[in-house]
Design a protein around this motif. Structure first.
Motif, short mmCIF file in Angstrom:
data_model
loop_
_atom_site.label_atom_id
_atom_site.label_comp_id
_atom_site.label_asym_id
_atom_site.label_seq_id
_atom_site.Cartn_x
_atom_site.Cartn_y
_atom_site.Cartn_z
N ASP A 370 -59.60 22.29 -36.70
CA ASP A 370 -60.40 22.43 -37.91
C ASP A 370 -59.61 23.30 -38.86
O ASP A 370 -58.58 23.86 -38.49
N LEU A 371 -60.12 23.42 -40.06
CA LEU A 371 -59.36 24.07 -41.13
C LEU A 371 -58.85 25.47 -40.76
O LEU A 371 -57.66 25.74 -40.82
N SER A 374 -56.57 25.80 -37.70
CA SER A 374 -55.20 25.35 -37.98
C SER A 374 -54.43 26.44 -38.70
O SER A 374 -53.24 26.66 -38.44
N HIS A 395 -56.11 18.83 -41.47
CA HIS A 395 -57.18 19.84 -41.47
C HIS A 395 -56.83 20.99 -42.42
O HIS A 395 -57.68 21.50 -43.13
N ARG A 398 -57.19 20.26 -46.12
CA ARG A 398 -58.55 20.24 -46.67
C ARG A 398 -58.83 21.49 -47.48
O ARG A 398 -59.61 21.46 -48.43
#
Ligand code: EPU
Length: 422
Positions: A370-371, A374, A395, A398
């Motif tokens: 996920d963002l 990461s 990710h 984003r």
């Protein structure tokens, strides 16, 4: 899917300019459809999530242009009132169209967001608030359908974990065109909510109590478009502060707002950073390993959950033991397994991570999940011995604008391998 190759061991030194805040611009883009005329948004980061929101608003019928950080949203052509599953599943912030569509058109249909890698993310608080100001709500075939007229009323938004950020945004946006007055008690106080309220007031709304837990909204008949500059991204700034600290570097983060980062600054000073605040940014310098500490994530102004993973990466190399308790998303720990693959020693007891400091991390192939997880892997890779490859960096894309370019500019060694170059 792109990959990052990061060679660890480079000290970061120099200046990075912080981009506009993702979590401010997404609801503000939705709020722009409340106006009768176009809005111009400046300092908009070029991110995947912004593009997804452009797609959603375009699918409703608005006309949008996005050039060099400036987004123009003309809501005149809106003739659809639905955000379908294909879009909502990409980005949970899609739910922010509910409030404005309901307020302006008396109807909104949004696919229910499903599960999420950072844990359960229900939207019951959004719906409770929208009902309290006049919406009738039904759930049918996986969609939420709101109908009715926004009348105003008293709304209590407190939940098990404190308030909800996007629920506060949704109720604010739903209530600005109410017939009467709305009082939101236990509203979220995050800087992104403040930015949204300031934007709405610039459009002609009457919101008072901005920045506090109690917001009062006097309904107005119409809103107009306006020209607005988005605040800088405190989570991006915080991530780079942690990157500066872990590499024992010296970074000036232009446009970072120290007032939005008090909880992080406090912890970084405790772990040994030297931090100087300026009108136009923050400088962080570190010349030793971080000292271990304990952290609890809380709603603003507490320590942000969106910096928990990055802070954990930092503490993996602190001598002694650190403890992080996650109070917002008690299951947001997917990065632990990947950090342990890089040689960290982290164990989990319920919502609490126990981090035993190791001498060094070692580069390894890891997977972005996920963002923020990461971003934590990228932070860890900056000091890991040898090379780390991070897969699925979409990710990171984003929520971080050109993260590898920004980090390389201050001395990191990162290569993006594009899907078609593999
Ligand atoms: N919650 C409920 N019911 C609801 C809404 C929330 O139980 O109806 C719970 C959530 O499950 C969570 C807590 O309340 O345990 C707080 O969630 P909140 O609603 O505040 O989160 P959000 O509005 O969905 C925003 C950010 C997140 C950030 C959180 C917390 C945006 C677009 N997203 O999400 O950002 O983690 O607030 O600060 O603003 C990110 O950028 O990586 C990110 C996940």
């Amino acid at each position: 899917m792109d990959i990052f190759k990061i060679t660890g061991g480079r000290r970061l030194e120099g200046e990075i300019t912080i981009s506009g805040a993702k979590n401010a611009v997404l609801p503000i883009m939705c709020a722009a459809i409340l106006g009768d005329t176009p809005s111009v948004l400046r300092n908009v980061p070029d991110l995947k999530d912004v593009k997804t929101m452009i797609d959603i608003l375009t699918s409703l019928g608005s006309k949008i242009t996005f050039e060099k950080g400036t987004l123009t949203i003309n809501p005149k052509g809106i003739n659809k009132f639905e955000a379908p599953y294909e879009m909502v599943k990409k980005m949970r912030a899609s739910v922010c169209v509910l409030g404005p569509l309901f307020a302006k058109y008396g109807i909104a249909k949004v696919s229910l967001p499903g599960g999420c890698v950072i844990g359960p993310r229900p939207i019951d608080i959004h719906l409770k608030g929208l009902k309290a100001i006049g919406a009738t709500c039904t759930i049918n075939h996986g969609n939420i359908i709101l109908k009715g007229k926004a009348l105003g009323g008293e709304v209590f938004l407190g939940g098990r974990f404190g308030s909800s950020v996007t629920a506060t945004a949704n109720i604010l946006m739903a209530s600005v065109l109410c017939k009467g007055e709305t009082i939101i008690d236990s509203a979220a106080m995050e800087p992104e909510v403040v930015d949204l309220a300031n934007f709405l007031n610039k459009m002609g709304a009457k919101i008072s109590g901005i920045g506090s837990h109690a917001l009062t909204i006097k309904g107005v008949k119409k809103l107009h478009g306006c020209d607005y500059t988005i605040i800088s991204d405190r989570i991006e700034a915080g991530t780079f502060m942690i990157a500066g600290m872990i590499t024992q570097g010296d970074l000036f983060l232009r446009k970072a707002n120290a007032n939005h980062l008090r909880a992080l600054i406090d912890k970084l000073i405790e772990t040994g950073a030297i931090i100087k605040e300026y009108k136009n940014g923050i400088r962080i310098t570190a010349n030793k390993r971080p000292v271990s500490t304990d952290i609890i994530t809380l709603p603003y102004p507490g320590f942000p959950t969106d910096l928990q993973a990055q802070m954990m990466a930092l503490l993996t190399i602190s001598p002694g033991m650190s403890v992080i308790t996650e109070k917002i998303y008690p299951e947001r720990f997917i990065h632990i397994a990947e950090l342990n693959r890089m040689g960290a020693n982290i164990s989990l007891e319920g919502p609490t991570a126990i981090i035993k400091g190791v001498k060094a991390l070692s580069g390894a192939p890891v997977m972005a999940s996920d963002l923020r997880a990461s971003a934590a892997l990228a932070v860890a890779a900056l000091v890991a011995d040898g090379e780390t490859t991070i897969e699925r960096v979409y990710h990171i894309d984003r929520g971080y604008e050109q993260i590898e370019k920004k980090l390389c500019h201050v001395g990191a060694e990162i290569t993006r391998i594009k899907e078609n170059q593999k």
